[in-house]
Design a protein around this motif. Structure first.
Motif: not given
Length: 141
Positions: A131-141, A1-7, A66-74
């Motif tokens: 909440x995001x982790x429990x509802x979205x990520x954990x079920x996918x793992x 699972x690959x996650x990129x967080x932007x600000x 530096x991350x634009x060419x990568x594939x991300x799940x979120x």
């Protein structure tokens, strides 16, 4: 699972969110970046996270390019600026989300009030990403 967080500056909110996601599951591939990366971490953000046992002092403030060419799940934006200016990840992102938080570095007033803003925002980020982790990520793992 690959996650990129932007600000925008990648010095505070995205770094906190990155720290929380990594603390929930060490096996996640989490990165954070900024549309206008500052190149340094906000020391108050580092201190606020350390206060609850999460060390983000080793993180780096990276440009999103530096991350634009990568594939991300979120790809998750955590501030309005990054949401509006977020580069388009053409076909390389499964899910794009926005979770907006106030920027505690914009707080003015007494030292105590400013510190309380860092704690408030840190706790809001923790709650939202937990909440995001429990509802979205954990079920996918």
């Amino acid at each position: 699972m690959k996650i990129l967080i932007l600000c925008t500056g990648n010095s505070c909110r995205s770094q906190m969110a990155h720290g929380f996601m990594q603390s929930f599951n060490k096996d996640l591939y989490v990165r954070s970046a900024g549309t206008e990366a500052s190149g340094k971490l906000n020391p108050h953000a580092v201190k606020a996270m350390k206060e609850i046992g999460i060390d983000i002092s080793h993180h780096t403030s990276d440009p999103v390019d530096q991350y634009l060419g990568d594939e991300w799940d979120y790809v998750i934006t955590v501030c309005g600026g990054a949401n509006e200016n977020c580069p388009v990840f053409m076909g390389k992102v499964k899910h794009r989300l926005h979770m907006g938080f106030d920027d505690p570095s914009d707080a003015t007033g007494s030292d105590e009030f400013i510190w309380s803003e860092y704690i408030r925002v840190r706790d809001e980020i923790k709650d939202a990403f937990s909440k995001f982790y429990k509802e979205e990520i954990e079920p996918e793992l």
